[in-house]
Design a protein around this motif. Structure first.
Motif, PDB file in Angstrom:
ATOM      1  N   ARG A  85      -5.868   4.990  -1.248  1.00 36.64           N
ATOM      2  CA  ARG A  85      -6.947   4.387  -0.453  1.00 36.64           C
ATOM      3  C   ARG A  85      -7.652   3.281  -1.235  1.00 36.64           C
ATOM      4  NH1 ARG A  85     -11.063   7.193   2.623  1.00 36.64           N
ATOM      5  NH2 ARG A  85     -11.305   5.047   3.335  1.00 36.64           N
ATOM      6  N   THR A 101      -1.090   3.124 -13.450  1.00 36.18           N
ATOM      7  CA  THR A 101       0.256   2.809 -13.948  1.00 36.18           C
ATOM      8  C   THR A 101       0.553   3.406 -15.321  1.00 36.18           C
ATOM      9  OG1 THR A 101       0.207   0.746 -12.729  1.00 36.18           O
ATOM     10  CG2 THR A 101       1.775   0.857 -14.537  1.00 36.18           C
ATOM     11  N   ILE A 125       7.328  -3.049  -2.584  1.00 38.71           N
ATOM     12  CA  ILE A 125       6.558  -1.852  -2.179  1.00 38.71           C
ATOM     13  C   ILE A 125       5.714  -2.183  -0.945  1.00 38.71           C
ATOM     14  CG2 ILE A 125       4.583  -0.383  -2.849  1.00 38.71           C
ATOM     15  CD1 ILE A 125       7.223   0.615  -4.006  1.00 38.71           C
ATOM     16  N   ARG A 178      -6.098  -4.510  -2.101  1.00 38.17           N
ATOM     17  CA  ARG A 178      -5.001  -5.490  -1.938  1.00 38.17           C
ATOM     18  C   ARG A 178      -5.447  -6.793  -1.275  1.00 38.17           C
ATOM     19  NH1 ARG A 178      -0.563  -0.725  -1.191  1.00 38.17           N
ATOM     20  NH2 ARG A 178      -0.063  -0.577  -3.406  1.00 38.17           N
TER      21      ARG A 178
END
Ligand code: COS
Length: 383
Positions: free
Chosen positions: A236, A125, A368, A242
């Motif tokens: 990936r 980020t 997203i 996540r």
């Protein structure tokens, strides 16, 4: 529910639960207040071999996978979301090395990360590149035996505390996301410094900081995979990590639910515990059902990843989307059950609601995640 955990997984889960109950829970409020990085707890987790639960034994891990990682993350999150993310973010920073590191890179970096001697962090980020990860501006220019990194990474979890950073930067600006490459950068490399530490709504025990690269000298051998593969490395990595955010969300939600059930049995109004009122019972029933559904999804997808499935972008996004929305709903309802007391900092419940919010935002906002799910769905069905 019986999730048919192996004997080893039950041992790992119980160990994490014990540390959460004995070492984390008693300190959670103080860490939230002081915003201090929980080094003492990180040491306990390291001594208990929990940092290596997803790392192969040949690199000093204990040889499990994402399933073991989510079990630990969930247990820690029940006690404190801030401590749990400090643990989980090290896995996020380690995944690029596990997935794309060559043998020399794995041998050099994984053992210390598996042992918890060092923490890792993941740096993608930037101020102008959040949801649009392909818009990063940090550059990596090759010259002699080094790449020279220039730019600033923002909101990096474990920033300043970690020793090992996986950083995505552009080796070819003209190609945008396809010109990105991933690097292993060590704290202490020339030209690498830290900017301001953020003050946050929740997960306040964790460190969130800027990374500043000014002609930062990174040896060529620290390039992960090949030049131009940085975006794929990042995508990936996020697919792998996540479910970990989803496990944080499940843990935070379960922690809040447990407190709400207990409180509802103790709190007397109209001459009876509020747990005897159907209005409260229905809330608790919905909360428990949602948490269990989220947990089932997280475990299923984690097992898929451990079985070797690699096309898991959609399922991985589903875990984070569903579990984090559940966490926000459940923690909000838990505060509601506590009523006025729930709003006060003297009670532990409002912290769960503050800690839950970020799970809908980091490692990709839930908007997203919905895009990722929908695009994959459309792609699959048009084959
Ligand atoms: N696995 C492997 N490859 C992937 C992938 C995945 N999960 N997702 C995308 N790719 C590939 C695409 O196939 C494409 O490859 P080609 O160049 O060969 O065509 C390339 O990556 C670019 O993909 P795409 O065009 O879909 O990229 P976009 O710029 O449209 O961005 C999203 C896609 C929005 C999904 C991405 O930017 C994203 O995940 N953003 C959120 C980032 C995030 O989570 N940030 C939080 C901070 S990190 S802790």
């Amino acid at each position: 529910m019986d999730y048919l955990l192996t004997e080893e997984q039950i041992i790992i889960k119980d160990l994490a639960k014990r540390i959460a109950d004995e070492k984390i829970r008693p300190q959670a409020a103080a860490l939230d207040e002081s915003e201090e990085f929980p080094w003492e707890i990180m040491k306990v987790l390291a001594e208990s071999d929990l940092f290596g639960v997803y790392i192969p034994q040949e690199y000093s891990g204990t040889g499990g996978g994402v399933m073991e990682l989510v079990l630990v993350t969930e247990e820690l999150s029940k006690a404190c979301g801030g401590v749990a993310v400090s643990f989980a973010a090290s896995a996020l920073g380690t995944f690029p090395i596990l997935l794309y590191g060559n043998e020399a890179q794995k041998k050099k970096y994984l053992p210390d990360l598996a042992k918890g001697n060092k923490l890792a962090a993941f740096a993608l980020t930037e101020a102008g590149a959040g949801s649009d990860a392909g818009a990063i501006q940090t550059t990596a220019t090759p010259k002699g035996d080094f790449y020279y990194l220039n730019g600033t990474k923002q909101w990096i979890t474990n920033g300043g505390e970690a020793e090992v950073y996986t950083v995505v930067a552009l080796t070819d600006r003209s190609k945008g996301a396809r010109g990105a490459s991933a690097f292993i950068v060590e704290k202490g490399f020339e030209g690498f410094s830290f900017g301001k530490k953020e003050k946050k709504l929740g997960i306040r025990a964790s460190a969130t900081r800027e990374l500043v690269f000014m002609d930062c000298k990174v040896p060529r051998e620290n390039l992960l995979a090949k030049e131009g593969m940085g975006f794929i490395v990042a995508m990936r990595t996020l697919d792998m990590s996540r479910p970990g955010v989803a496990a944080q969300a499940v843990g935070i939600a379960q922690g809040a639910l447990d407190l709400a059930v207990k409180y509802s049995k103790e709190r007397v109004q109209f001459k009876q515990p509020i747990s005897s009122f159907q209005g409260v019972q229905f809330m608790l029933a919905d909360m428990a059902t949602q948490v269990e559904a989220a947990r089932a999804l997280v475990y299923s997808v984690s097992r898929m990843i451990d079985k070797g499935h690699t096309k898991i972008a959609k399922e991985s996004a589903m875990t984070k989307l569903f579990a984090s929305d559940v966490a926000m709903k459940v923690t909000t309802d838990a505060v509601q059950i506590f009523g006025g007391y729930g709003y006060m900092r003297d009670y532990p419940i409002e912290k769960y609601m503050r800690d839950a919010k970020i799970t809908q935002i980091y490692e990709g906002t839930n908007q997203i995640q919905r895009s990722v799910i929908a695009l994959n769905l459309i792609k699959e069905t048009s084959k």
